[in-house]
Design an enzyme around this catalytic site. Structure first.
Site, PDB file in Angstrom:
ATOM      1  N   GLY A 107      42.865  25.078  11.635  1.00 59.15           N
ATOM      2  CA  GLY A 107      42.306  26.351  11.188  1.00 59.15           C
ATOM      3  C   GLY A 107      43.096  27.502  11.759  1.00 59.15           C
ATOM      4  CD  GLU A 109      46.473  21.066  17.791  1.00 59.94           C
ATOM      5  OE1 GLU A 109      45.305  21.028  18.247  1.00 59.94           O
ATOM      6  OE2 GLU A 109      46.783  21.712  16.772  1.00 59.94           O
ATOM      7  CE  LYS A 140      46.542  25.301  12.672  1.00 62.17           C
ATOM      8  NZ  LYS A 140      47.238  26.006  13.768  1.00 62.17           N
ATOM      9  CB  SER A 183      39.419  25.908  18.129  1.00 66.40           C
ATOM     10  OG  SER A 183      40.459  26.303  18.976  1.00 66.40           O
ATOM     11  CE  LYS A 196      43.655  27.273  20.305  1.00 66.18           C
ATOM     12  NZ  LYS A 196      44.846  26.858  19.528  1.00 66.18           N
ATOM     13  CG  ASP A 215      46.166  23.650  20.234  1.00 66.78           C
ATOM     14  OD1 ASP A 215      47.375  23.419  20.466  1.00 66.78           O
ATOM     15  OD2 ASP A 215      45.779  24.383  19.310  1.00 66.78           O
ATOM     16  CG  ASP A 256      49.354  23.350  14.871  1.00 64.99           C
ATOM     17  OD1 ASP A 256      49.664  23.524  13.681  1.00 64.99           O
ATOM     18  OD2 ASP A 256      48.702  24.211  15.508  1.00 64.99           O
ATOM     19  CE  LYS A 284      42.735  23.513  18.656  1.00 66.19           C
ATOM     20  NZ  LYS A 284      43.566  23.449  17.437  1.00 66.19           N
TER      21      LYS A 284
HETATM   22  O1  NPG Z   1      38.933  27.215  13.883  1.00 66.36           O
HETATM   23  O2  NPG Z   1      40.123  28.503  12.626  1.00 66.36           O
HETATM   24  C1  NPG Z   1      39.891  27.966  13.708  1.00 66.36           C
HETATM   25  C2  NPG Z   1      40.822  28.210  14.845  1.00 66.36           C
HETATM   26  C3  NPG Z   1      41.474  26.968  15.299  1.00 66.36           C
HETATM   27  O3  NPG Z   1      42.439  27.109  17.438  1.00 66.36           O
HETATM   28  C4  NPG Z   1      42.568  27.265  16.265  1.00 66.36           C
HETATM   29  N1  NPG Z   1      43.700  27.691  15.745  1.00 66.36           N
HETATM   30  O4  NPG Z   1      46.764  26.895  17.237  1.00 66.36           O
HETATM   31  O5  NPG Z   1      45.470  25.855  15.894  1.00 66.36           O
HETATM   32  C5  NPG Z   1      45.756  26.853  16.544  1.00 66.36           C
HETATM   33  C6  NPG Z   1      44.825  28.019  16.537  1.00 66.36           C
HETATM   34  C7  NPG Z   1      45.344  29.284  15.996  1.00 66.36           C
HETATM   35  C8  NPG Z   1      44.482  30.298  15.820  1.00 66.36           C
HETATM   36  C9  NPG Z   1      46.606  29.452  15.629  1.00 66.36           C
HETATM   37  C10 NPG Z   1      44.898  31.485  15.290  1.00 66.36           C
HETATM   38  C11 NPG Z   1      47.025  30.626  15.097  1.00 66.36           C
HETATM   39  C12 NPG Z   1      46.159  31.633  14.916  1.00 66.36           C
END
Ligand code: NPG
Length: 368
Positions: free
Chosen positions: A291, A214, A263, A135, A163, A189, A239, A161
């Site tokens: 994640g 997403e 998740k 990500s 953001k 995302d 999500d 991915k």
């Molecule tokens: O690889 O752990 C990872 C991060 C993946 O982008 C990621 N997580 O919205 O999915 C999400 C985002 C996130 C990160 C959400 C931190 C909340 C806290």
């Protein structure tokens, strides 16, 4: 299983680089770890709640308070037949799924260690390695984003991915697509950053050949996702909206999504996460493992989850080095774009005591 003590430990983990999403910039993680000491041995769980309630309503201090005041008293009061009984034991507490998930994971870890069974085997995993994606946060500029993505592509990640948010979408997506070609598995995302006034704009994402988009809209707004899914060719993935197996089935049946990000923390634990996987498989919907910037502890459990058969898309199961210079467990290292599924008993990883003590900011012990 008799729970004798529950330790709540907070750790401070600096990130290797700031991670910017549509809801803010993280420069460090303030993480709550749960350790249970039981008559059959001990177990660990990692709570994924962020420091602030910006991804969902939960936040780390709130999770700790709910554990201390409501959840832990229920498990130290009387023996549990199995970690599977936690959900009904604490069902009077509404929501707080991340807090419940952390406690359930610690109980499951203790139970599976005692039974010499890995979490992957227990959940029904079918692979010994999982495909990994990464990500990539919102960058200061498009050239800096392309450089960051290049680094991950060179490390072997199997999908990227990005953001996105209003004002940071078509241009960075197009730049990454132009630089790395049509074969790159690319998805985006939005973490709820758009509204239905953006429907026509989001339809333009179809030109980018994305694997999926997403969670563009608010957690509660299933209808907006139904409208988008009817408008665009790019698969819509949920999500934040998916908080249980029932909500996943409902969203899919209503046509809100054709892919689901799973998740465990968001749905109340790995047992419910496996049920999300099962309903999605029954409805023909592929899933992937999300994640929350976990340490090696949470990552180990995520990789176990991702070994289930319906996880056919690469997950946000990146290597330890994606976020942390030093992990609290033996680091997860990418091998040809994959991570090995832990085969040891329980969730498969244990914190390294010396590192753990160094990053600990507070500790409390709860007993009956
Ligand atoms: O690889 O752990 C990872 C991060 C993946 O982008 C990621 N997580 O919205 O999915 C999400 C985002 C996130 C990160 C959400 C931190 C909340 C806290």
């Amino acid at each position: 299983m008799k729970v004798e003590m529950v330790e709540l430990r907070r750790i401070a983990m600096p990130l290797v680089r700031p991670f910017r999403t549509s809801f803010g910039t993280q420069t460090a993680r303030d993480i709550l770890l749960v350790r249970v000491v039981t008559d059959v041995g001990e177990g660990w769980g990692e709570c994924v709640a962020l420091a602030d309630p910006v991804y969902s309503s939960e936040y780390v201090a709130g999770a700790q308070q709910v554990l201390r005041q409501y959840l832990v008293p229920q498990v130290v009061a009387a023996p549990l037949g199995s970690a599977r009984q936690l959900a009904s034991r604490v069902s009077a507490v509404i929501g707080h799924r991340m807090a419940k998930a952390a406690l359930e994971t610690a109980l499951l870890d203790a139970e599976l260690r005692a039974a010499s069974l890995s979490l992957a085997a227990y959940l029904g995993g079918v692979r010994d390695r999982v495909d990994c994606g990464v990500s990539v946060g919102i960058a200061p500029s498009v050239p800096e984003l392309v450089d960051e993505v290049r680094g991950y592509v060179e490390q072997g990640y199997r999908r990227i991915k990005l953001k996105v948010e209003p004002g940071w979408d078509l241009e960075p997506m197009a730049a990454v697509r132009a630089e790395f070609g049509d074969d790159l598995l690319l998805q985006v995302d939005a973490n709820t950053a758009y509204t239905t006034t953006d429907l026509r704009h989001l339809a333009r994402f179809d030109d980018l050949g994305l694997l999926l988009i997403e969670q563009p809209f608010a957690e509660e707004d299933i209808e907006a996702h139904v409208r988008l899914a009817a408008t665009i060719a790019t698969p819509v993935c949920l999500d934040e909206s998916v908080v249980s197996a029932a909500s996943a089935a409902d969203a899919i049946r209503r046509g809100a999504c054709s892919v689901v990000n799973v998740k465990a923390g968001r749905v109340g634990g790995y047992l419910e996460a496996a049920r999300v996987h099962d309903v999605c498989a029954a409805l023909g919907v592929p899933v992937w493992c999300g994640g929350m910037l976990e340490t090696g502890l949470g990552r180990a459990a995520n990789v176990a989850l991702a070994s289930l058969p319906g996880f056919t898309l690469p997950g946000d199961t990146s290597a330890s080095s994606r976020f942390y210079r030093e992990d609290i467990t033996e680091p997860f290292v990418l091998e040809d774009g994959r991570l090995p599924v832990p085969q040891g008993p329980g969730i498969g990883g244990l914190p390294l005591p010396e590192v753990l003590d160094r990053v600990t900011t507070s500790r409390e012990e709860l007993r009956a």
